[in-house]
Enzyme design. Structure first.
Site, PDB file in Angstrom:
ATOM      1  N   ASP A  71       0.804  -1.212   0.000  1.00 22.22           N
ATOM      2  CA  ASP A  71       0.000   0.000   0.000  1.00 22.22           C
ATOM      3  C   ASP A  71       0.843   1.271   0.000  1.00 22.22           C
ATOM      4  O   ASP A  71       0.534   2.229  -0.690  1.00 22.22           O
ATOM      5  CB  ASP A  71      -0.925   0.021   1.233  1.00 22.22           C
ATOM      6  CG  ASP A  71      -2.122  -0.884   1.019  1.00 22.22           C
ATOM      7  OD1 ASP A  71      -2.206  -1.508  -0.064  1.00 22.22           O
ATOM      8  OD2 ASP A  71      -2.960  -0.961   1.931  1.00 22.22           O
ATOM      9  N   LEU A  92     -31.305 -19.215   3.529  1.00 18.82           N
ATOM     10  CA  LEU A  92     -32.521 -19.708   4.179  1.00 18.82           C
ATOM     11  C   LEU A  92     -33.444 -20.342   3.150  1.00 18.82           C
ATOM     12  O   LEU A  92     -33.527 -19.875   2.010  1.00 18.82           O
ATOM     13  CB  LEU A  92     -33.272 -18.551   4.852  1.00 18.82           C
ATOM     14  CG  LEU A  92     -32.693 -17.976   6.135  1.00 18.82           C
ATOM     15  CD1 LEU A  92     -33.451 -16.711   6.525  1.00 18.82           C
ATOM     16  CD2 LEU A  92     -32.769 -19.000   7.258  1.00 18.82           C
ATOM     17  N   GLU A 144     -38.583 -13.445  13.882  1.00 21.81           N
ATOM     18  CA  GLU A 144     -37.889 -12.177  13.644  1.00 21.81           C
ATOM     19  C   GLU A 144     -38.322 -11.600  12.319  1.00 21.81           C
ATOM     20  O   GLU A 144     -38.746 -12.344  11.431  1.00 21.81           O
ATOM     21  CB  GLU A 144     -36.372 -12.418  13.548  1.00 21.81           C
ATOM     22  CG  GLU A 144     -35.788 -13.106  14.728  1.00 21.81           C
ATOM     23  CD  GLU A 144     -34.338 -13.504  14.485  1.00 21.81           C
ATOM     24  OE1 GLU A 144     -33.776 -13.141  13.424  1.00 21.81           O
ATOM     25  OE2 GLU A 144     -33.782 -14.178  15.357  1.00 21.81           O
ATOM     26  N   LYS A 154     -37.585 -10.249   8.684  1.00 17.77           N
ATOM     27  CA  LYS A 154     -36.540 -10.464   7.689  1.00 17.77           C
ATOM     28  C   LYS A 154     -36.239  -9.107   7.059  1.00 17.77           C
ATOM     29  O   LYS A 154     -36.946  -8.645   6.159  1.00 17.77           O
ATOM     30  CB  LYS A 154     -37.003 -11.476   6.645  1.00 17.77           C
ATOM     31  CG  LYS A 154     -35.912 -11.907   5.704  1.00 17.77           C
ATOM     32  CD  LYS A 154     -36.349 -13.142   4.945  1.00 17.77           C
ATOM     33  CE  LYS A 154     -35.245 -13.710   4.075  1.00 17.77           C
ATOM     34  NZ  LYS A 154     -34.637 -12.748   3.164  1.00 17.77           N
ATOM     35  N   GLU A 156     -27.644  -7.852   9.660  1.00 13.55           N
ATOM     36  CA  GLU A 156     -28.099  -7.240   8.427  1.00 13.55           C
ATOM     37  C   GLU A 156     -27.789  -5.749   8.502  1.00 13.55           C
ATOM     38  O   GLU A 156     -28.126  -5.097   9.495  1.00 13.55           O
ATOM     39  CB  GLU A 156     -29.617  -7.464   8.318  1.00 13.55           C
ATOM     40  CG  GLU A 156     -30.153  -7.442   6.941  1.00 13.55           C
ATOM     41  CD  GLU A 156     -29.836  -8.721   6.157  1.00 13.55           C
ATOM     42  OE1 GLU A 156     -29.222  -9.672   6.709  1.00 13.55           O
ATOM     43  OE2 GLU A 156     -30.179  -8.737   4.977  1.00 13.55           O
ATOM     44  N   LYS A 187     -37.044 -19.341  13.702  1.00 11.97           N
ATOM     45  CA  LYS A 187     -35.865 -20.164  14.032  1.00 11.97           C
ATOM     46  C   LYS A 187     -36.141 -20.966  15.297  1.00 11.97           C
ATOM     47  O   LYS A 187     -36.734 -20.432  16.244  1.00 11.97           O
ATOM     48  CB  LYS A 187     -34.652 -19.257  14.298  1.00 11.97           C
ATOM     49  CG  LYS A 187     -34.294 -18.337  13.156  1.00 11.97           C
ATOM     50  CD  LYS A 187     -33.238 -17.323  13.581  1.00 11.97           C
ATOM     51  CE  LYS A 187     -32.882 -16.430  12.397  1.00 11.97           C
ATOM     52  NZ  LYS A 187     -32.043 -15.298  12.783  1.00 11.97           N
ATOM     53  N   LYS A 196     -41.916 -15.626   3.195  1.00 12.18           N
ATOM     54  CA  LYS A 196     -41.879 -14.454   2.312  1.00 12.18           C
ATOM     55  C   LYS A 196     -43.293 -13.961   2.063  1.00 12.18           C
ATOM     56  O   LYS A 196     -44.153 -14.737   1.649  1.00 12.18           O
ATOM     57  CB  LYS A 196     -41.250 -14.837   0.963  1.00 12.18           C
ATOM     58  CG  LYS A 196     -39.758 -15.138   1.024  1.00 12.18           C
ATOM     59  CD  LYS A 196     -38.964 -13.843   0.956  1.00 12.18           C
ATOM     60  CE  LYS A 196     -37.481 -14.090   0.780  1.00 12.18           C
ATOM     61  NZ  LYS A 196     -37.096 -14.499  -0.548  1.00 12.18           N
ATOM     62  N   CYS A 256     -49.676  16.876 -30.796  1.00 12.89           N
ATOM     63  CA  CYS A 256     -49.433  17.741 -31.958  1.00 12.89           C
ATOM     64  C   CYS A 256     -50.072  17.220 -33.235  1.00 12.89           C
ATOM     65  O   CYS A 256     -50.007  17.883 -34.277  1.00 12.89           O
ATOM     66  CB  CYS A 256     -47.936  17.940 -32.173  1.00 12.89           C
ATOM     67  SG  CYS A 256     -47.092  16.437 -32.707  1.00 12.89           S
TER      68      CYS A 256
HETATM   69  S1  IVH Z   1     -30.866 -15.750   9.661  1.00 15.94           S
HETATM   70  C1  IVH Z   1     -28.579 -19.468   8.692  1.00 15.94           C
HETATM   71  N1  IVH Z   1     -32.370 -13.711  10.330  1.00 15.94           N
HETATM   72  O1  IVH Z   1     -31.981 -13.098   4.812  1.00 15.94           O
HETATM   73  C2  IVH Z   1     -29.535 -18.342   8.864  1.00 15.94           C
HETATM   74  N2  IVH Z   1     -31.441 -13.772   8.166  1.00 15.94           N
HETATM   75  O2  IVH Z   1     -32.610 -15.023   2.731  1.00 15.94           O
HETATM   76  C3  IVH Z   1     -29.059 -17.157   8.201  1.00 15.94           C
HETATM   77  N3  IVH Z   1     -31.959 -11.816   6.809  1.00 15.94           N
HETATM   78  O3  IVH Z   1     -28.663 -14.079   4.179  1.00 15.94           O
HETATM   79  C4  IVH Z   1     -29.907 -15.996   8.232  1.00 15.94           C
HETATM   80  N4  IVH Z   1     -33.157 -10.764   8.302  1.00 15.94           N
HETATM   81  O4  IVH Z   1     -29.071 -11.681   4.993  1.00 15.94           O
HETATM   82  C5  IVH Z   1     -31.639 -14.302   9.370  1.00 15.94           C
HETATM   83  N5  IVH Z   1     -33.693 -11.921  11.045  1.00 15.94           N
HETATM   84  C6  IVH Z   1     -32.956 -12.525  10.114  1.00 15.94           C
HETATM   85  C7  IVH Z   1     -32.766 -11.916   8.839  1.00 15.94           C
HETATM   86  C8  IVH Z   1     -31.995 -12.588   7.900  1.00 15.94           C
HETATM   87  C9  IVH Z   1     -32.666 -10.721   7.075  1.00 15.94           C
HETATM   88  C10 IVH Z   1     -31.288 -12.098   5.520  1.00 15.94           C
HETATM   89  C11 IVH Z   1     -29.879 -12.602   5.670  1.00 15.94           C
HETATM   90  C12 IVH Z   1     -29.848 -13.923   4.921  1.00 15.94           C
HETATM   91  C13 IVH Z   1     -31.040 -13.796   4.024  1.00 15.94           C
HETATM   92  C14 IVH Z   1     -31.570 -15.169   3.620  1.00 15.94           C
END
Ligand code: IVH
Length: 735
Positions: free
Chosen positions: A32, A82, A111, A113, A175, A333, A357, A454
């Site tokens: 660097d 996931l 949780e 997402k 995240e 989870k 989803k 026009c």
């Molecule tokens: S758990 C092994 N928790 O969703 C479990 N992921 O579609 C790994 N994400 O790559 C993920 N909110 O970037 C988990 N409350 C949450 C989340 C979450 C967003 C994202 C995460 C993951 C992606 C999978």
């Protein structure tokens, strides 16, 4: 003795080579500090020899994101993805599967997402060691250097009194995301800087986190050094003021980048490897993480039973448009970590978690009408006018239908009940009709054959195009209003008071007949439109409104805007802020862009043949040239203040042919142009010099025939460094 040109070339080559190998991530060729030394030498050399500075010098490239790459980081444990469930049956199936496996339904943690970017954080002895992106799940990118700008990420963990001690090693996942309000503000900033806005908060978070702030800091340091050098050697010159401007620009860029990082948020949602921390349950782990200062979600809930998880999903299905940030679902989870271990994972995703989803929301509403809009480039687009309806949190009443083929394909009739959804949660989209409830009063849409604005007959641009266009580009009022409105936009000339209505009034009241006269407008002109003047009352003559005065003032200051904004304002197809910046950086003036041949344009960074063709076609139109001429005559700046060093080669025409050893054709052309020479593509009697490299071909023969002096690459260096008289002494002997 090596000349300045040679020194410059070798520095540029070394820096570009280092950048390239850095770009390949795992093969950095120099340290660097060595890179920094080369870069500083180049800055100093260019300060002493401003004629050497070309658009493609590394000192002029604004740390392109493509080269902004990061060191690899091996995650301590793989970051998995996931599996998804898209409805409550699929959720039930997931619960049934783990019940079979375990003999009972375990308690789960629910949780949100968060729609952001997954990151991996490693703390050693309570101190943040690395922050990395997910990458391929095993190896991510090291973005640790950016952490100091992100206040939400703690760099040191602190044990709470009475709580668990800080573990020796702790890997957590989370995240990184933007709140919606910050995202909106960020995009305003992007527009103000002349950049394209981000499509969604997720992209914005990724783009922001993956910025090389250190490279931007280097740029600022280099710009300040160049400015100081210019102040010492050329106080008050165009060069000094340009150097000062560059300091302002790169500093603003740095501040914008760090300001955006400061808005990033983090939610921690998982554990990787940990030494000295062995929680029994995930919910317990979250409690400990929060106690040490890591941000965890306050929306997380424990669900003792599967029905609790299903109601959590239903609840946030209702609430999801009222949250401060985007979510695309819920993650469920298994709470007990030993049970998680028993369930294990596939190569892609854990069996102990599932992402629910949310479906894109679909609603029903009445299609009241299908109208057509004539766009800035003449494209005639049908759009749906609907009874207002709420979809994904906002009210919609219009949606594009793209073209007549698309209307037919969707099978919608005016008066139909239709299904509408938000595509990608942003743009409303008509899905199709509810055929069962038709009562026979519905009627088909007929695409107009003539422009609704026009009256000109519409036609596709090329045979087979689905889009129809109004060919009356110059004076179709609808196209003109769009273009004039666009000139004032924040991403173009940024003119206060030139909104949609003002653009309409200028045209409707006959003040403008096209955009050529825009910058010639005077107070007297504006007085001709009621839009710009106050209402006459007894004893008081109308005067210009405050907005109209602001408009005139802003119009005037816009004349000094940088070239790229002028390029955007000209409505050249495909030339948005990004392409315009590249063109401005490469060519410096409208004149140089207009004169550039196809290959030169197309080989410019970020341009390519489609944009190059659009630029050539645009300049080939007479009335376009008139716009440029009248704007220029009205004082609009048509060139960036490039370094105006001495122009010792002014008046010379030079042709470059063949392969020049050690110098690219572009660099030679740039250097000649910077020194004031005209670089031409063909040899004539008026050609001053032909610079011939290896395999020069017919231009060489023609030069011999016309007795034009021929230089080799050494001769070119003499020409650049010492001028035409010196070069005349080193012309090649006739063959
Ligand atoms: S758990 C092994 N928790 O969703 C479990 N992921 O579609 C790994 N994400 O790559 C993920 N909110 O970037 C988990 N409350 C949450 C989340 C979450 C967003 C994202 C995460 C993951 C992606 C999978």
């Amino acid at each position: 003795m090596t000349t300045a040109v040679e020194q410059w070339r070798s520095l540029v080559d070394a820096i570009n080579a280092a950048r390239r190998s850095y770009y390949l991530k795992d093969a950095p060729t120099i340290a660097d500090d060595e890179y920094d030394r080369l870069f500083r030498s180049l800055v100093e050399l260019e300060a002493a020899h401003p004629e050497l500075v070309t658009g493609d010098s590394p000192t002029q490239t604004v740390g392109g994101e493509r080269a902004d790459m990061f060191d690899p980081v091996q995650h301590l444990e793989r970051m998995l993805s996931l599996d998804n469930a898209f409805d409550s049956e699929e959720m039930s199936a997931w619960f049934a599967r783990i019940e079979r496996e375990l003999g009972e339904v375990p308690a789960t943690v629910c949780e949100l997402k968060v729609d952001g970017l997954a990151v991996d954080l490693v703390y050693r002895g309570g101190r943040l060691a690395t922050l990395a992106t997910r990458g391929d799940g095993r190896v991510g990118e090291d973005v640790t250097a950016n952490v100091r700008w992100i206040p939400t990420i703690p760099t040191v963990l602190v044990a709470a009194p009475g709580g668990p001690p800080i573990p020796e090693l702790l890997e957590v996942r989370g995240e990184v995301y933007f709140a919606l309000a910050d995202f909106a503000e960020l995009n305003d900033q992007m527009l103000a800087l002349g950049r394209s806005p981000y499509a969604n908060p997720r992209n914005a978070a990724a783009g922001t986190l993956r910025r090389r702030i250190d490279r931007r800091q280097e740029e600022v340091a280099a710009a300040i050094a160049a400015e100081e050098a210019a102040r010492v050697t050329a106080e008050g010159s165009a060069r000094a003021s340009r150097a000062a401007e560059r300091v302002v620009r790169v500093t603003a860029d740095l501040e914008a980048a760090t300001g955006m990082l400061a808005r990033l948020r983090l939610i921690v949602h998982g554990l990787g490897r940990a030494d000295g921390f062995a929680p029994a349950r995930l919910s317990e782990a979250y409690g400990a993480l929060a106690g040490w200062g890591l941000p965890t979600a306050d929306t997380t809930a424990l669900a003792p039973d599967s029905s609790d998880a299903q109601s959590y999903i239903a609840r946030y299905g209702e609430l999801r448009h009222d949250l401060a940030h985007d979510i695309d679902g819920v993650v469920v989870k298994v709470d007990d970590l030993a049970t998680q271990g028993r369930l294990g994972a596939t190569s892609r995703a854990p069996r102990w978690a599932i992402a629910y989803k949310y479906p894109p929301e679909v609603v029903r509403t009445r299609l009241l009408d299908i109208r057509v809009n004539v766009g800035r480039t003449g494209r005639v687009t049908p759009y749906a006018v609907m009874a207002p309806v709420t979809v994904s949190g906002t009210t919609v009443e219009m949606a594009t239908l793209h073209n007549a083929t698309e209307v037919a394909r969707k099978g919608v009739l005016i008066g139909d009940m239709i299904f509408v959804r938000k595509a990608g949660e942003i743009i409303p989209e008509v899905l199709g009709p509810v055929v069962e409830v038709r009562d026979g009063s519905e009627r088909a849409f007929v695409m107009p054959t003539h422009c609704p604005s026009c009256g000109t007959e519409l036609a596709p641009e090329k045979v087979g195009d689905a889009d129809l266009r109004c060919p009356n580009t110059r004076s179709c009022p609808a196209q003109l209003q769009e273009r004039i409105f666009h000139i004032g936009a924040r991403g173009a000339m940024d003119i206060e008071g030139l909104g949609w209505k003002a653009a309409g009034a200028l045209l409707a009241d006959g003040i403008l007949t096209d955009e050529a006269a825009l910058f010639e407008l005077t107070a007297a002109d504006l007085m001709a439109s009621p839009f710009f003047r106050t209402v006459a009352t007894a004893g008081r003559e109308p005067i210009l409104t405050a907005d109209a005065r602001k408009f005139l003032a802003s119009l005037n200051s816009a004349k000094g805007r940088p070239l790229w904004r002028v390029l955007v304002a000209l409505s050249i197809r495909h030339v948005g802020p990004t392409a315009a910046r590249e063109l401005a950086r490469e060519f410096g003036s409208i004149e140089a862009i207009r004169a550039a041949p196809m290959e030169r344009l197309a080989s410019t960074d970020g341009i390519g043949t489609v944009i190059a063709e659009a630029v050539l076609q645009w300049f080939a139109v007479d009335w376009h040239a008139e716009i440029v001429a009248r704007w220029a005559a009205a004082g609009v700046r048509m060139a960036d203040d490039r370094e105006q060093g001495p122009r010792p080669l002014a008046g010379l025409t030079v042709v470059v042919t063949g392969t020049l050893p050690g110098v690219t054709r572009d660099a030679a052309t740039e250097a000649l142009q910077t020194a004031g020479a005209k670089v031409s593509g063909s040899v004539s009697k008026r050609t001053s010099f032909v610079v011939a490299g290896e395999n020069p071909g017919s231009k060489f023969d023609k030069a011999v025939a016309l007795e034009v002096p021929i230089l080799d690459v050494d001769g070119l260096r003499v020409l650049l460094a010492e001028g035409p008289e010196a070069a005349a002494l080193v012309v090649l002997p006739a063959p």
